[in-house]
Design an enzyme around this catalytic site. Structure first.
Site, short mmCIF file in Angstrom:
data_model
loop_
_atom_site.label_atom_id
_atom_site.label_comp_id
_atom_site.label_asym_id
_atom_site.label_seq_id
_atom_site.Cartn_x
_atom_site.Cartn_y
_atom_site.Cartn_z
N LYS A 169 0.88 -1.04 -0.04
CA LYS A 169 -0.16 -0.25 0.06
C LYS A 169 0.86 1.34 -0.03
O LYS A 169 1.09 1.65 1.22
CB LYS A 169 -0.98 0.01 1.01
N GLU A 244 9.82 1.79 10.47
CA GLU A 244 10.84 2.69 10.16
C GLU A 244 10.14 3.97 10.32
O GLU A 244 9.33 4.31 9.63
CB GLU A 244 11.38 2.41 8.78
N CYS A 278 13.80 11.19 6.83
CA CYS A 278 13.73 10.88 8.30
C CYS A 278 15.01 10.84 9.15
O CYS A 278 15.11 10.83 10.03
CB CYS A 278 12.89 9.54 8.52
N GLU A 378 9.98 16.37 15.13
CA GLU A 378 10.42 16.08 13.64
C GLU A 378 9.58 17.23 12.77
O GLU A 378 8.27 17.17 12.82
CB GLU A 378 10.02 14.64 13.18
P1 NAD Z 1 2.35 8.70 7.36
O1 NAD Z 1 2.67 8.00 8.61
O2 NAD Z 1 1.10 9.61 7.42
O3 NAD Z 1 1.78 7.75 6.13
C1 NAD Z 1 2.52 6.82 5.65
C2 NAD Z 1 1.83 5.71 5.10
O4 NAD Z 1 0.89 5.00 6.08
C3 NAD Z 1 0.99 6.22 4.18
O5 NAD Z 1 0.98 5.21 2.95
C4 NAD Z 1 -0.53 6.32 4.85
O6 NAD Z 1 -1.44 6.20 3.68
C5 NAD Z 1 -0.40 5.20 5.82
N1 NAD Z 1 -1.21 5.28 6.73
C6 NAD Z 1 -1.89 6.33 7.45
N2 NAD Z 1 -2.61 6.11 8.62
C7 NAD Z 1 -2.74 4.56 8.27
C8 NAD Z 1 -3.41 3.72 9.08
N3 NAD Z 1 -4.07 4.04 10.25
N4 NAD Z 1 -3.17 2.29 9.13
C9 NAD Z 1 -2.22 1.87 8.07
N5 NAD Z 1 -1.43 2.93 7.11
C10 NAD Z 1 -1.97 4.12 7.43
O7 NAD Z 1 3.70 9.37 6.90
P2 NAD Z 1 3.95 10.25 5.73
O8 NAD Z 1 3.42 11.87 5.78
O9 NAD Z 1 3.39 9.59 4.33
O10 NAD Z 1 5.59 10.39 5.55
C11 NAD Z 1 6.10 11.21 6.53
C12 NAD Z 1 6.63 10.50 7.80
O11 NAD Z 1 7.06 9.21 7.56
C13 NAD Z 1 7.67 11.16 8.48
O12 NAD Z 1 7.23 11.39 9.94
C14 NAD Z 1 8.97 10.61 8.39
O13 NAD Z 1 9.80 10.75 9.45
C15 NAD Z 1 8.52 9.28 8.11
N6 NAD Z 1 9.70 8.50 7.47
C16 NAD Z 1 10.37 7.57 8.09
C17 NAD Z 1 11.38 6.98 7.23
C18 NAD Z 1 12.17 5.71 8.04
O14 NAD Z 1 12.69 5.14 7.34
N7 NAD Z 1 12.40 5.82 9.22
C19 NAD Z 1 11.33 7.32 5.82
C20 NAD Z 1 10.53 8.11 5.39
C21 NAD Z 1 9.86 8.71 6.16
#
Ligand code: NAD
Length: 473
Positions: A169, A244, A278, A378
């Site tokens: 997804k 992650e 991140c 963050e």
């Molecule tokens: P997000 O957590 O909002 O979304 C990530 C994914 O999760 C998306 O596909 C979203 O649709 C899905 N999602 C949202 N709610 C959900 C739920 N209730 N159940 C299951 N899936 C759900 O994050 P974002 O805004 O897309 O990305 C930014 C964030 O990601 C930042 O906080 C960043 O630090 C983190 N990030 C971490 C890494 C890492 O490797 N540690 C890498 C990139 C981004």
């Protein structure tokens, strides 16, 4: 303007059951460049069912067969690299140099997984027992927008290398990139159902994947808040979970550091991926006695940093991915000012001369204390905090005084000192005098930066579980 109205289930492009249409933007112009029809919970269930059927035979494939598949997938992504690069620049707003790297990264992770698999022994002995590493089952892979193709391919590579099948997804905001990746992977001709890609909302498709009893493993990259929700949801069926999540990475500048060399590195570490990383080094810890000198160098360096049109080769900071992200970054800049931090570069609003696009001014605060909001939370944009320290002990204490623990950076001319400091920082990765990625090394966070590791052997084993057979010779 493109319309994306297919998802990928059981080896075929199919019309989703879900009917919601979602706009896709070019963040540099704020214009709608496409629309995607989103999958819903039923689509997720169909995808899980297909992956479950495929698992029966895929889990019994041999190493050689899976290595061949990964190599075919690699070649297929390479063949689409230019198209993917264009989509990364248009839909995500990555500056061209970064966009090219991202497009290449998407294929290289597949080859890296093939290499790891080549050298991996699935069977070993423990005393009198024979231990085999078994694939977990159907893996749910949930990815964010800030490196869409790289995360899809990286997680899928590890899952398939292990013998798991997958339901992916991706972020709903990256559907154009996802379509190109899906078409490429389809051309790699894997057995139907081995991977399925359902673009939809987190609360529907993501939630269905994280709760479904036929999903054995979740691998998620995204925010810490959503990671916690996924962990809770998956707990009911005791899913294995790799998370992650976010970071607030310290950049420890030791007092002997050569500023000519390390100030450009520190700025790059902070502003990488337009600050939407991140692993960005967002807390720069500087010895008090060299603070003024450091600030002056940073001002010069940031003055040379261009935030603007991602297609301009001089640009290193592209727009934020969405209006919501832009507003979030603006809010944090305001909080920094209100909390009494001192701006030495950037500030609120767009860079001069830009009145459209979700562009942010490259921003650096100094006189930041580690208890300020901008040092603790963050931001996920090009906003950095300089924090002064008195001695190395205090630097280490500040570095570790965070809820996160994803990555850290140590800069010094003295390799031994740098290594000593690195050994005392609580983080999944510490980069000493470098920003280079090592694909064989584990990647992931301590504390609230996540659970588990990706990449290399550790990443492969995240999709495996040991099974011991006793009494056989
Ligand atoms: P997000 O957590 O909002 O979304 C990530 C994914 O999760 C998306 O596909 C979203 O649709 C899905 N999602 C949202 N709610 C959900 C739920 N209730 N159940 C299951 N899936 C759900 O994050 P974002 O805004 O897309 O990305 C930014 C964030 O990601 C930042 O906080 C960043 O630090 C983190 N990030 C971490 C890494 C890492 O490797 N540690 C890498 C990139 C981004």
């Amino acid at each position: 303007m493109q319309t994306i109205d297919r998802i990928y289930i059981n080896g075929a492009f199919v019309t989703p059951h879900g009917e919601e249409m979602f706009d896709l933007f070019n963040p540099a112009t704020e214009s709608v460049i496409g629309r995607v029809r989103l999958a819903d919970a039923k689509d997720a269930r169909d995808a899980i069912a297909a992956a479950k059927r495929a698992f029966a035979s895929f889990s019994r494939t041999g190493k050689r067969e899976r290595i061949d598949m990964l190599k075919r997938m690699h070649a297929a992504i390479v063949a689409k690299e230019d198209e993917l690069y264009e989509a990364i620049v248009d839909e995500y707003g990555a500056p061209v140099s970064r966009g090219r790297w991202m497009a290449q990264h998407a294929s290289s992770v597949l080859l890296e997984a093939a290499k790891v698999l080549e050298g991996y022994e699935f069977t070993r002995r423990a005393g009198t027992a024979e231990v085999t590493m078994e694939p977990l089952g159907v893996a749910g892979l949930i990815t964010p927008w800030n490196s869409n193709a790289g995360f899809i391919c990286g997680k899928l590579a590890a899952a398939l290398a292990a013998g798991c099948t997958a339901v992916i997804k991706p972020s709903e905001m990256s559907a154009i990139q996802t379509r190109i990746v899906t078409q490429a992977l389809h051309a790699a001709d894997l057995p139907p159902g081995v991977f399925n890609i359902v673009t939809g909302r987190g609360e529907t498709v993501g939630a269905q994947i994280s709760s479904h009893p036929d999903v054995a493993k979740l691998s998620f990259t995204g925010s810490t808040a959503v990671g916690k929700t996924i962990l809770r949801t998956g707990a009911d069926t005791l899913k294995r979970v790799t998370l992650e999540l976010g970071g607030k990475s310290p950049v420890v500048v030791l007092d002997d550091a050569d500023f000519d060399q390390i100030v450009p590195l520190a700025i790059q570490a902070g502003f990488m991926n337009s600050g939407q990383a991140c692993i960005a080094g967002t807390r720069i810890l500087v010895p008090q006695q060299r603070l003024a000198e450091f600030e002056a160098r940073v001002r010069d360096e940031v003055a040379r940093t261009q935030s603007g049109d991602p297609r301009d080769p001089r640009t290193t900071i592209g727009p934020m991915v969405s209006q919501k992200q832009w507003e979030r970054v603006q809010r944090y800049i305001r909080i920094g000012i209100d909390e009494g931090a001192r701006l030495i570069a950037g500030g609120e609003g767009r860079p001069d001369g830009l009145d459209a696009g979700w562009f942010v001014r490259p921003t650096v605060f100094t006189d930041v204390t580690n208890d300020m909001t901008i040092a603790r939370e963050e931001i996920f944009g090009p906003v950095l905090s300089i924090i002064a320290y008195r001695d190395t002990e205090e630097a280490i204490a500040i570095a570790n005084d965070t809820n996160y623990g994803l990555q850290a950076y140590v800069f010094s001319q003295d390799a031994k000192r740098a290594r000593d400091v690195a050994s005392r920082i609580v983080a999944g990765r510490v980069l000493v005098n470098t920003l280079a990625h090592e694909p064989a090394a584990p990647f992931g966070g301590f504390r609230q930066s996540g659970i588990g590791r990706e990449y290399g052997t550790f990443g492969l084993e995240a999709f495996l579980e040991p099974k011991a057979v006793l009494g056989v010779l």
